[in-house]
Motif scaffolding. Sequence first.
Motif, short mmCIF file in Angstrom:
data_model
loop_
_atom_site.label_atom_id
_atom_site.label_comp_id
_atom_site.label_asym_id
_atom_site.label_seq_id
_atom_site.Cartn_x
_atom_site.Cartn_y
_atom_site.Cartn_z
N UNK A 45 0.85 -1.18 0.00
CA UNK A 45 0.00 0.00 0.00
C UNK A 45 0.90 1.24 0.00
N UNK A 46 0.65 2.11 -0.95
CA UNK A 46 1.43 3.34 -1.09
C UNK A 46 0.50 4.54 -1.02
N UNK A 47 0.86 5.51 -0.21
CA UNK A 47 0.12 6.77 -0.18
C UNK A 47 0.46 7.52 -1.46
N UNK A 48 -0.56 7.95 -2.18
CA UNK A 48 -0.41 8.60 -3.48
C UNK A 48 -0.94 10.02 -3.37
N UNK A 49 -0.09 11.00 -3.62
CA UNK A 49 -0.42 12.41 -3.42
C UNK A 49 -0.47 13.14 -4.76
N UNK A 109 -7.06 14.72 4.81
CA UNK A 109 -5.88 13.85 4.76
C UNK A 109 -4.72 14.61 5.37
N UNK A 110 -4.04 13.99 6.32
CA UNK A 110 -2.85 14.60 6.90
C UNK A 110 -1.84 13.51 7.21
N UNK A 124 3.90 24.35 2.18
CA UNK A 124 3.72 25.30 1.07
C UNK A 124 3.02 24.68 -0.14
N UNK A 125 2.90 23.36 -0.16
CA UNK A 125 2.21 22.66 -1.24
C UNK A 125 0.75 22.39 -0.91
N UNK A 126 0.34 22.71 0.33
CA UNK A 126 -1.04 22.53 0.74
C UNK A 126 -1.32 21.24 1.49
N UNK A 127 -0.30 20.39 1.66
CA UNK A 127 -0.49 19.12 2.37
C UNK A 127 -0.52 19.39 3.88
N UNK A 169 -0.18 18.44 7.85
CA UNK A 169 0.67 17.63 8.72
C UNK A 169 0.22 17.85 10.16
N UNK A 170 0.38 16.81 10.97
CA UNK A 170 0.18 16.91 12.41
C UNK A 170 1.54 16.67 13.06
N UNK A 171 2.10 17.68 13.67
CA UNK A 171 3.40 17.56 14.33
C UNK A 171 3.10 17.33 15.81
N UNK A 172 3.21 16.07 16.21
CA UNK A 172 2.66 15.61 17.49
C UNK A 172 3.74 15.03 18.38
#
Length: 157
Positions: free
Chosen positions: A4-8, A74-75, A109-112, A114-117
């Motif tokens: 399974x690969x995350x596809x962005x 999606x994060x 900067x690309x709009x993705x 993230x959760x920095x936890x």
Amino acid sequence: MQKITTFLWYDDQAEAAAALYTSLFPNSRVTGVTRYGEAGPGEPGSVMTVEFELDGRPYAALNGGPEFTFTEALSLQVECDDQREVDELWAKLTADGGQEGPCGWLKDRFGLSWQITPRVLLDLIGDRDRAKSDRVMAAMLRMQKIDIQQLLDAARG
């Protein structure tokens, strides 16, 4: 065995995004680049996909055009060991047009998203002492970038 690969999906920044992401995490690298041919739909010779690994996990990025953009639905969550790691990732991912969000969330900067936890946040929120857990949750809800010392202070009451 299935993989399974995350596809962005990116407009046209897949290569730059993969370069940024692989620079941030150990055991990360670009593993392949494919280019559009004469059949299109992209400009012949331009980057179509970039395959990469983040800490050994596979990802793929597509330059698919502006039809689709990221949402917070999606994060990518990064568990951090300490405040230094939180601060460093936060600064690098919000640089050059990224946006801070609430509760440890940000957009690069690309709009993705993230959760920095920090790992300690997960431990404290999962604590069996519900009063402690609630104090930590209330403190976290007032933050953008997570401050570990403030979480520990909240946990102590």
